[in-house]
Design a protein around this motif. Structure first.
Motif, PDB file in Angstrom:
ATOM      1  N   ALA A 147       4.345   7.326 -13.999  1.00 10.24           N
ATOM      2  CA  ALA A 147       4.983   6.405 -14.939  1.00 10.24           C
ATOM      3  C   ALA A 147       6.496   6.596 -14.931  1.00 10.24           C
ATOM      4  CB  ALA A 147       4.427   6.614 -16.342  1.00 10.24           C
ATOM      5  N   GLU A 148       6.937   7.844 -14.876  1.00 11.09           N
ATOM      6  CA  GLU A 148       8.369   8.104 -14.801  1.00 11.09           C
ATOM      7  C   GLU A 148       8.948   7.605 -13.483  1.00 11.09           C
ATOM      8  OE1 GLU A 148       8.227  12.344 -15.532  1.00 11.09           O
ATOM      9  OE2 GLU A 148       8.993  12.025 -17.566  1.00 11.09           O
ATOM     10  N   SER A 221      15.568 -17.038 -15.405  1.00 15.65           N
ATOM     11  CA  SER A 221      16.824 -16.523 -15.944  1.00 15.65           C
ATOM     12  C   SER A 221      17.309 -15.264 -15.227  1.00 15.65           C
ATOM     13  CB  SER A 221      16.669 -16.223 -17.439  1.00 15.65           C
ATOM     14  OG  SER A 221      15.726 -15.176 -17.649  1.00 15.65           O
ATOM     15  N   GLY A 222      16.529 -14.765 -14.269  1.00 25.00           N
ATOM     16  CA  GLY A 222      16.938 -13.593 -13.503  1.00 25.00           C
ATOM     17  C   GLY A 222      16.368 -12.286 -14.005  1.00 25.00           C
ATOM     18  N   ALA A 223      15.610 -12.303 -15.108  1.00 32.59           N
ATOM     19  CA  ALA A 223      14.978 -11.073 -15.605  1.00 32.59           C
ATOM     20  C   ALA A 223      13.853 -10.669 -14.660  1.00 32.59           C
ATOM     21  CB  ALA A 223      14.439 -11.287 -17.016  1.00 32.59           C
ATOM     22  N   ARG A 224      13.683  -9.356 -14.492  1.00 35.42           N
ATOM     23  CA  ARG A 224      12.719  -8.876 -13.512  1.00 35.42           C
ATOM     24  C   ARG A 224      11.704  -7.897 -14.121  1.00 35.42           C
ATOM     25  NH1 ARG A 224      16.840  -7.965  -8.318  1.00 35.42           N
ATOM     26  NH2 ARG A 224      16.772 -10.149  -7.630  1.00 35.42           N
ATOM     27  N   LEU A 225      10.505  -7.924 -13.542  1.00 31.20           N
ATOM     28  CA  LEU A 225       9.441  -6.968 -13.835  1.00 31.20           C
ATOM     29  C   LEU A 225       9.020  -6.334 -12.524  1.00 31.20           C
ATOM     30  CD1 LEU A 225       7.112  -9.064 -16.201  1.00 31.20           C
ATOM     31  CD2 LEU A 225       8.933  -7.486 -16.871  1.00 31.20           C
ATOM     32  N   THR A 226       8.494  -5.114 -12.599  1.00 35.81           N
ATOM     33  CA  THR A 226       7.975  -4.465 -11.396  1.00 35.81           C
ATOM     34  C   THR A 226       6.597  -3.890 -11.682  1.00 35.81           C
ATOM     35  OG1 THR A 226       9.017  -2.335 -11.933  1.00 35.81           O
ATOM     36  CG2 THR A 226      10.257  -3.847 -10.520  1.00 35.81           C
ATOM     37  N   LEU A 227       5.755  -3.964 -10.680  1.00 41.46           N
ATOM     38  CA  LEU A 227       4.423  -3.355 -10.739  1.00 41.46           C
ATOM     39  C   LEU A 227       4.388  -2.227  -9.715  1.00 41.46           C
ATOM     40  CD1 LEU A 227       1.444  -3.257 -11.631  1.00 41.46           C
ATOM     41  CD2 LEU A 227       0.963  -4.954  -9.830  1.00 41.46           C
ATOM     42  N   TYR A 228       4.154  -1.019 -10.204  1.00 44.72           N
ATOM     43  CA  TYR A 228       4.132   0.190  -9.374  1.00 44.72           C
ATOM     44  C   TYR A 228       2.688   0.625  -9.218  1.00 44.72           C
ATOM     45  CZ  TYR A 228       5.404   5.031  -8.047  1.00 44.72           C
ATOM     46  OH  TYR A 228       5.561   6.241  -7.412  1.00 44.72           O
ATOM     47  N   THR A 249       7.550   0.683 -20.066  1.00 42.42           N
ATOM     48  CA  THR A 249       6.576   0.792 -18.985  1.00 42.42           C
ATOM     49  C   THR A 249       5.191   1.007 -19.576  1.00 42.42           C
ATOM     50  OG1 THR A 249       8.165   1.694 -17.382  1.00 42.42           O
ATOM     51  CG2 THR A 249       5.837   2.119 -16.967  1.00 42.42           C
ATOM     52  N   PHE A 250       4.325   0.031 -19.417  1.00 38.38           N
ATOM     53  CA  PHE A 250       2.909   0.212 -19.756  1.00 38.38           C
ATOM     54  C   PHE A 250       2.207   0.726 -18.507  1.00 38.38           C
ATOM     55  CE2 PHE A 250       3.701  -2.593 -23.385  1.00 38.38           C
ATOM     56  CZ  PHE A 250       2.953  -1.942 -24.357  1.00 38.38           C
ATOM     57  N   TYR A 251       1.456   1.807 -18.664  1.00 37.96           N
ATOM     58  CA  TYR A 251       0.805   2.403 -17.492  1.00 37.96           C
ATOM     59  C   TYR A 251      -0.643   2.748 -17.812  1.00 37.96           C
ATOM     60  CZ  TYR A 251       1.838   6.844 -19.879  1.00 37.96           C
ATOM     61  OH  TYR A 251       1.921   7.860 -20.794  1.00 37.96           O
ATOM     62  N   GLY A 258      -3.063   4.763 -10.039  1.00 36.09           N
ATOM     63  CA  GLY A 258      -2.159   4.648 -11.172  1.00 36.09           C
ATOM     64  C   GLY A 258      -1.365   3.360 -11.086  1.00 36.09           C
ATOM     65  N   TYR A 259      -1.285   2.629 -12.199  1.00 36.89           N
ATOM     66  CA  TYR A 259      -0.550   1.371 -12.266  1.00 36.89           C
ATOM     67  C   TYR A 259       0.488   1.465 -13.378  1.00 36.89           C
ATOM     68  CZ  TYR A 259      -4.602  -0.339  -9.612  1.00 36.89           C
ATOM     69  OH  TYR A 259      -5.592  -0.504  -8.681  1.00 36.89           O
ATOM     70  N   ALA A 260       1.655   0.873 -13.134  1.00 39.87           N
ATOM     71  CA  ALA A 260       2.710   0.881 -14.150  1.00 39.87           C
ATOM     72  C   ALA A 260       3.482  -0.423 -14.067  1.00 39.87           C
ATOM     73  CB  ALA A 260       3.640   2.066 -13.945  1.00 39.87           C
ATOM     74  N   LEU A 261       3.533  -1.129 -15.190  1.00 37.26           N
ATOM     75  CA  LEU A 261       4.285  -2.380 -15.273  1.00 37.26           C
ATOM     76  C   LEU A 261       5.534  -2.124 -16.102  1.00 37.26           C
ATOM     77  CD1 LEU A 261       4.125  -5.454 -14.508  1.00 37.26           C
ATOM     78  CD2 LEU A 261       3.244  -5.806 -16.838  1.00 37.26           C
TER      79      LEU A 261
END
Length: 289
Positions: A147-148, A221-228, A249-251, A258-261
């Motif tokens: 998550a970190e 608008s240019g805001a970003r999310l990432t899925l790890y 980060t929700f994980y 392991g998933y982290a958004l």
């Protein structure tokens, strides 16, 4: 000068006599003799005043009561020297400090609070995810390393405008096949179009014990999310929230992955997206409700 008084202080201050004077240990005659001589001996008078002040301060600090012998038979000060020969009522006031608690009492109190806190944590631990809407990091609040790592990867790559990803969304099939091979696990890219986010692309990252994948999304608008996504040694169904600055980060862990958004949006919205992503990836978000 009277010779009787000289016997107490023959040629200047007699420190033993002055000490006995301050401690109230002299007979009345000798005490009176010293009181009569102090106005003519400024150094001795200053020493006596300092000793009396120190003694009063120590008594106030320790809560000690004055001994009966310390009370002067004279109510006034001698020769206008403040604090010398004063009665109890005339002595200067000092701030009384609360007596310090002994070390063993402090240790015992700390142990009681620690035990109470641990018991409360054990009692509420199973209910915490529901009470906090999933925003629970467990006892001690330390998130797992993946998550970190997901949060750090978000902070590093989302500001990039020209090279945010290694493989663009225009090569989505190649991206999925490549990362699936490197993680040794069939991967899929969930769609976030209903939330206004489109896939930008993805990249390969080092994980804690092997490779990790990052998929990046962006709204108009240019805001970003990432899925790890990365492999993980344990398996659980817990759903938790990790905060760092304005990022969230929700994980979760599902089938030893392991998933982290991660993103800077409101926790409620990010949580809804995370539930959707988990469901799309074959997880069981109903276990979090």
């Amino acid at each position: 000068m009277n010779n009787d008084h000289d016997s107490s202080l023959p040629e200047g201050p007699d420190l033993r006599a002055l000490s006995a004077f301050v401690d109230g240990e002299l007979p009345p005659v000798e005490r009176a003799a010293i009181e009569a001589q102090l106005p003519q001996q400024p150094q001795a008078a200053a020493r006596v005043a300092a000793w009396q002040a120190q003694k009063a301060a120590l008594q106030a600090l320790c809560g000690a009561s004055q001994r009966n012998g310390e009370r002067s038979e004279h109510s006034g000060s001698v020769g206008g020297i403040g604090g010398i020969g004063q009665s109890d009522a005339d002595e200067p006031a000092f701030i009384v400090v609360r007596r310090p608690t002994s070390w063993w009492q402090r240790v015992g109190l700390a142990a009681c609070w620690l035990a109470a806190g641990a018991g409360l944590a054990l009692a509420l631990g199973p209910l915490a995810p529901r009470l906090t809407g999933g925003a629970w990091n467990g006892l001690g609040g330390q998130p797992p390393s993946f998550a970190e790592r997901a949060d750090i990867a978000y902070a590093v790559y989302t500001p990039e405008r020209r090279h945010p990803v290694e493989v663009a969304a225009s090569e989505e099939e190649h991206l999925i096949n490549w990362l699936s091979k490197r993680l040794n696990r069939p991967l899929s890219v969930p769609s976030l179009q209903e939330y206004g986010y489109s896939l930008v692309g993805g990249r390969l990252l080092p994980g804690e014990a092997g490779p990790a994948a990052q998929f990046m999304y962006e709204n108009p608008s240019g805001a970003r999310l990432t899925l790890y996504i990365t492999g993980i040694s344990r398996d659980e169904t817990a759903f938790r929230l990790f905060r760092e600055g304005n990022r969230r980060t929700f994980y979760w862990v599902s089938d030893r992955m392991g998933y982290a958004l991660s993103g800077p949006i409101a926790e409620g919205k990010l949580r809804s997206i995370a539930i959707e992503v988990c469901s799309a990836l074959g997880g069981k978000p109903e276990a979090w409700q």
